[in-house]
Design a protein around this motif. Sequence first.
Motif, PDB file in Angstrom:
ATOM      1  N   SER A   1      -4.627   3.959   2.981  1.00  0.00           N
ATOM      2  CA  SER A   1      -3.413   3.587   3.740  1.00  0.00           C
ATOM      3  C   SER A   1      -3.679   3.709   5.230  1.00  0.00           C
ATOM      4  O   SER A   1      -3.293   2.849   6.030  1.00  0.00           O
ATOM      5  CB  SER A   1      -2.233   4.507   3.384  1.00  0.00           C
ATOM      6  OG  SER A   1      -2.037   4.539   2.004  1.00  0.00           O
TER       7      SER A   1
ATOM      8  N   LEU B   1       0.932   4.279  -2.597  1.00  0.00           N
ATOM      9  CA  LEU B   1       0.818   5.664  -2.131  1.00  0.00           C
ATOM     10  C   LEU B   1       1.927   6.541  -2.733  1.00  0.00           C
ATOM     11  O   LEU B   1       1.765   7.744  -2.877  1.00  0.00           O
ATOM     12  CB  LEU B   1       0.909   5.650  -0.595  1.00  0.00           C
ATOM     13  CG  LEU B   1       0.878   6.941   0.188  1.00  0.00           C
ATOM     14  CD1 LEU B   1      -0.487   7.622   0.030  1.00  0.00           C
ATOM     15  CD2 LEU B   1       1.124   6.671   1.686  1.00  0.00           C
TER      16      LEU B   1
ATOM     17  N   GLN C   1      -4.548   7.866  -2.187  1.00  0.00           N
ATOM     18  CA  GLN C   1      -4.265   6.620  -1.468  1.00  0.00           C
ATOM     19  C   GLN C   1      -4.059   6.850   0.033  1.00  0.00           C
ATOM     20  O   GLN C   1      -3.737   5.925   0.770  1.00  0.00           O
ATOM     21  CB  GLN C   1      -3.005   5.958  -2.054  1.00  0.00           C
ATOM     22  CG  GLN C   1      -3.205   5.428  -3.460  1.00  0.00           C
ATOM     23  CD  GLN C   1      -4.306   4.380  -3.524  1.00  0.00           C
ATOM     24  OE1 GLN C   1      -4.468   3.583  -2.604  1.00  0.00           O
ATOM     25  NE2 GLN C   1      -5.080   4.406  -4.593  1.00  0.00           N
TER      26      GLN C   1
ATOM     27  N   GLN D   1       0.835  -1.199   0.000  1.00  0.00           N
ATOM     28  CA  GLN D   1       0.000   0.000   0.000  1.00  0.00           C
ATOM     29  C   GLN D   1       0.882   1.265   0.000  1.00  0.00           C
ATOM     30  O   GLN D   1       0.576   2.238  -0.675  1.00  0.00           O
ATOM     31  CB  GLN D   1      -0.941  -0.025   1.214  1.00  0.00           C
ATOM     32  CG  GLN D   1      -1.847   1.179   1.332  1.00  0.00           C
ATOM     33  CD  GLN D   1      -2.766   1.397   0.123  1.00  0.00           C
ATOM     34  OE1 GLN D   1      -3.222   0.438  -0.513  1.00  0.00           O
ATOM     35  NE2 GLN D   1      -3.013   2.658  -0.224  1.00  0.00           N
ATOM     36  N   LEU D   2       2.004   1.221   0.708  1.00  0.00           N
ATOM     37  CA  LEU D   2       2.901   2.385   0.735  1.00  0.00           C
ATOM     38  C   LEU D   2       3.498   2.630  -0.647  1.00  0.00           C
ATOM     39  O   LEU D   2       3.689   3.774  -1.066  1.00  0.00           O
ATOM     40  CB  LEU D   2       4.029   2.173   1.760  1.00  0.00           C
ATOM     41  CG  LEU D   2       3.606   2.152   3.234  1.00  0.00           C
ATOM     42  CD1 LEU D   2       4.788   1.762   4.123  1.00  0.00           C
ATOM     43  CD2 LEU D   2       3.052   3.512   3.664  1.00  0.00           C
TER      44      LEU D   2
END
Length: 516
Positions: A274, A38, A270, A34-35
């Motif tokens: 997150s 992002l 995002q 997810q990072l």
Amino acid sequence: MKDRLFIFDTTLRDGEQSPGASMTKEEKLRIARQLEKLGVDVIEAGFAAASPGDADAIRTIAETIQGSTICSLARANERDIHAAGGAIKPASRGNRAGGRIHTFIATSPIHMEKKLRMQPDQVVEAAIKAVKLALEYTDDVEFSAEDAVRSEMDFLVRIFDEVIKAGARTINVPDTVGYSIPALWGERMKQLIERVPSADKVIWSTHCHNDLGMAVANSLAAVMNGARQVECTINGLGERAGNASLEEIVMAVRTRKDVFNCDTRIDATQIVPSSKLVSTITGYPVQPNKAIVGANAFAHESGIHQDGVLKHRETYEIMRAEDVGWHANRLSLGKLSGRNAFKTKLSELGIVLDSEEALNAAFARFKDLADKKREIFDEDLQALVSDEGYATDHERYKLVSLKVCSETGEVPHAQLVFTDEGVERQADGTGSGPVDATFKALESVVSSSANLLLYSVNNITRGTDAQGEVTVRLALGDRVVNGQGADTDIVVASAKAYLHALNKLHSKRERAHPQV
Ligand code: KIV
Ligand code: ZN
């Protein structure tokens, strides 16, 4: 053209140092994915020397993530640097963004004398040696002067100049104890950049803790004075009062373009996904009035404000909720959607299920949920897939069914059927409420001796038909684990979360908490 502000995310390292926030390798990997989505520049994935489990998690993240640099923390000693170097190695293969070693040593008189028991000259020598050794593994080496906030300026200038000459590419100035205030922190950054002779050869970074509630303000003051990397975490998670929160830094710089001469490459849409993922996995809820990611961050309550916003949004809004990932979440799938549409939606959300079996199980859950819930949102889907993710831990226990009686004036009573290594077992118990009865029933059979440290419920979306997401934190000896479960029935979600936590306690693959 504006300068680039690099975002160094340390949710998986400093964030994980929050009490009880330890994560499994799979959970760390999900957050790392997810990072990457992002758009963070650097993911500090852990502290390789802390445990073989942490090194393994960093290695797996380094093997998987392509678009962000993967970093391991290391004290300025040989053992730590070798562990970090080994763990980040896969990050330099193929098209990956590379690996970084972040080495640090304390530089304040109190730390050098009382903790390290080293003379300042020895500290400088250890720092130079560590940087040179780290360079044998990667040319991307960052050096931090721990407790820089209470360090003498002359000493900081000296040690930073030496490590830059030794080859460090990023110099991080941490307010380890959250002691500074914006005017002083900005001034410190300015003076360091002016006084360190080789300052122009490196990126200056700041890392602020939030003990006085000023981590974000201090970080931004450093940015205004030349820092071009900020170390931060999702939701401001971190040691004690936490670190500077990533979402606040990113949106402050973007919203006040007139003030900051730099911008990040973060995909702000995002941010909310997150935040939710980190909150779910760590069991740390987000306060409703938290800037950017709190449930009320964009809610206008007063009539005057509502009227103003309806007439002209900018009267009371400085950012758009949808720009940070709120409200863009309606799922176009329904009861009649097929497996292919479901699969396509998962990939749009960046969710990767590693087997057909996992996909089939998630699809079956989706159908189940669509029967119970009128509208299904992306968050529901995330939770539903998380439920599958939870199953990747060794599943000793699995819930089969639950019956709860809760009636005014009567003692709540729970009856459960669950499997233990595939064998069906029954449990029966009473308690002060339906959840208490459920946990007591389970414990009467499993006798785990674990202590319940935290129980929390969050509604995933709005409405009374929303799924409840439950986090249960259990401690047994030196192990602390978080279990999660989601369901439209919160007692069922609670039972799932409790069993998930028990499964983690039994799983050999589970890492010990980094603080232990
Ligand atoms: O707070 C701190 O000083 C740290 C360092 C290791 C950068 O986390
Ligand atoms: Zn820190």
